[in-house]
Design a protein around this motif. Sequence first.
Motif, PDB file in Angstrom:
ATOM      1  N   ALA A 110       5.854  19.167  55.046  1.00  0.00           N
ATOM      2  CA  ALA A 110       6.372  18.028  54.290  1.00  0.00           C
ATOM      3  C   ALA A 110       6.809  16.907  55.239  1.00  0.00           C
ATOM      4  O   ALA A 110       6.512  15.730  55.005  1.00  0.00           O
ATOM      5  N   ALA A 111       7.491  17.291  56.315  1.00  0.00           N
ATOM      6  CA  ALA A 111       7.952  16.276  57.273  1.00  0.00           C
ATOM      7  C   ALA A 111       6.784  15.507  57.867  1.00  0.00           C
ATOM      8  O   ALA A 111       6.815  14.267  57.970  1.00  0.00           O
ATOM      9  N   LYS A 112       5.730  16.218  58.243  1.00  0.00           N
ATOM     10  CA  LYS A 112       4.559  15.556  58.837  1.00  0.00           C
ATOM     11  C   LYS A 112       3.865  14.657  57.808  1.00  0.00           C
ATOM     12  O   LYS A 112       3.422  13.550  58.135  1.00  0.00           O
ATOM     13  N   LEU A 113       3.766  15.134  56.565  1.00  0.00           N
ATOM     14  CA  LEU A 113       3.134  14.347  55.505  1.00  0.00           C
ATOM     15  C   LEU A 113       3.884  13.037  55.279  1.00  0.00           C
ATOM     16  O   LEU A 113       3.290  11.951  55.288  1.00  0.00           O
ATOM     17  N   PHE A 114       5.205  13.134  55.097  1.00  0.00           N
ATOM     18  CA  PHE A 114       5.991  11.941  54.792  1.00  0.00           C
ATOM     19  C   PHE A 114       6.054  10.984  55.990  1.00  0.00           C
ATOM     20  O   PHE A 114       6.057   9.761  55.814  1.00  0.00           O
ATOM     21  N   HIS A 115       6.085  11.549  57.193  1.00  0.00           N
ATOM     22  CA  HIS A 115       6.112  10.706  58.389  1.00  0.00           C
ATOM     23  C   HIS A 115       4.800   9.916  58.500  1.00  0.00           C
ATOM     24  O   HIS A 115       4.817   8.716  58.800  1.00  0.00           O
ATOM     25  N   ALA A 116       3.674  10.577  58.245  1.00  0.00           N
ATOM     26  CA  ALA A 116       2.380   9.900  58.340  1.00  0.00           C
ATOM     27  C   ALA A 116       2.287   8.755  57.334  1.00  0.00           C
ATOM     28  O   ALA A 116       1.809   7.657  57.655  1.00  0.00           O
ATOM     29  N   LEU A 117       2.747   8.999  56.098  1.00  0.00           N
ATOM     30  CA  LEU A 117       2.709   7.961  55.074  1.00  0.00           C
ATOM     31  C   LEU A 117       3.667   6.817  55.411  1.00  0.00           C
ATOM     32  O   LEU A 117       3.330   5.635  55.226  1.00  0.00           O
ATOM     33  N   ALA A 118       4.840   7.159  55.923  1.00  0.00           N
ATOM     34  CA  ALA A 118       5.815   6.122  56.289  1.00  0.00           C
ATOM     35  C   ALA A 118       5.274   5.241  57.415  1.00  0.00           C
ATOM     36  O   ALA A 118       5.414   4.014  57.381  1.00  0.00           O
ATOM     37  N   GLN A 119       4.655   5.862  58.414  1.00  0.00           N
ATOM     38  CA  GLN A 119       4.095   5.111  59.540  1.00  0.00           C
ATOM     39  C   GLN A 119       3.022   4.140  59.074  1.00  0.00           C
ATOM     40  O   GLN A 119       2.822   3.078  59.675  1.00  0.00           O
TER      41      GLN A 119
END
Length: 413
Positions: free
Chosen positions: A356-365
């Motif tokens: 989840a952290a990697k998913l949300f970080h990628a979208l935020a970036q």
Amino acid sequence: MSLIVQKYGGSSVANTERIRKVAERIARVWREGHKLVIVVSAMSGVTDRLIELAREICPEPSGRELDVLLATGEQTSMALLAMALHSLKIPAVSLTGAQAGIVTDGSHTRAKIANITPKRLREHLQAGQVVIVAGFQGQTETGSITTLGRGGSDLTAIALAAVLRADLCQIFTDVDGVFTADPKIVPNATKISEISYDEMLEMAALGSKVMQARSVEFAKKFKVVFEVRSSFHDKPGTVVREATEDMENVVVRGVTLDRDQAKLTILGVPDRPGIAAHIFTALAEADINVDMIVQNVSQHGTTDITFTVRKEELARARRVTEPIAAEIGAREIRWEEAIAKLSVVGIGMRSHSGVAAKLFHALAQAGINVQMISTSEIKISVVVDEASAIKAARVVHDAFELGHQGSPDSSGG
């Protein structure tokens, strides 16, 4: 000598030239000494054209008569393929779903298989014939023709493989197998050599159009191992089977994108027991499938409830919820069609953290806002703005390095 069930989709039998190519492939396998049951779809575009014809005659045709009409598409394919095999001196016989012993319930246009009596199939196989079965159809116990819904030919093949205890089940289509994402959207998507039933089921339900979800459910229930592969060459495809320990080493197996989504929000809903049940019971009784649901924290005795449905069901969902909203004293209803659902799927998520952290970080970036979130044991889904959907799929695919996970032969075809 093994028993093989093969299914050929509409693009594989789209015209007489392709039907001949399919016949040549079948002939090679038959001459190797295998028993063959072949399931065929309607020729590409035929089902849609039949539906158009029906609606030109009657805007809302009866389900019974629509099934009678739609079943002719697969019957055309099966007869032409049998003729093509005869021209190659291969003994072949074509059977409708009813003749093949497929009995369904009475839910026209989306019937469920109740049972299969394969006596006639076995007799033809014993006689050395290639048996060609019209996919997508069956009949009720009272003899009415039924169809199994979109993608129903996959279900026919899986069900026949189960009841006949086939040694191999192959689903031939116009793609090379199951990919880490839709190659038309994510250019560096790679073919997956092996995937679990649960992963395939999630991907099918979440927007991947390679397999019908009901077919995968059936395969899982009866432990039918099957392979999805292209009918246009002989390269290996994707094997779908029960999960193995090695499969969990891949944390995320694939990314799916579903742009056929709409969002409906009921604002100012009284926050008291029974209200949500009232709303969603009415939607269920109207046969509207609700996907993601979010309820906000209550403020001043009211809350907002947001849920997603298929775009084609939004108008009906509004008609169902508007009188309920008025009845319960909700403030207003808002809706939006310009959304998409992005999902990451993988059985490795059961035993690995940080997805989840990697998913949300990628979208935020990438500057992509997440509107809704839904999770299960092996998937995370988010709703994003439709204008950002393709970009979102690509950045998430890259974030999980899925362009490197496929089989050695993983080029899109």
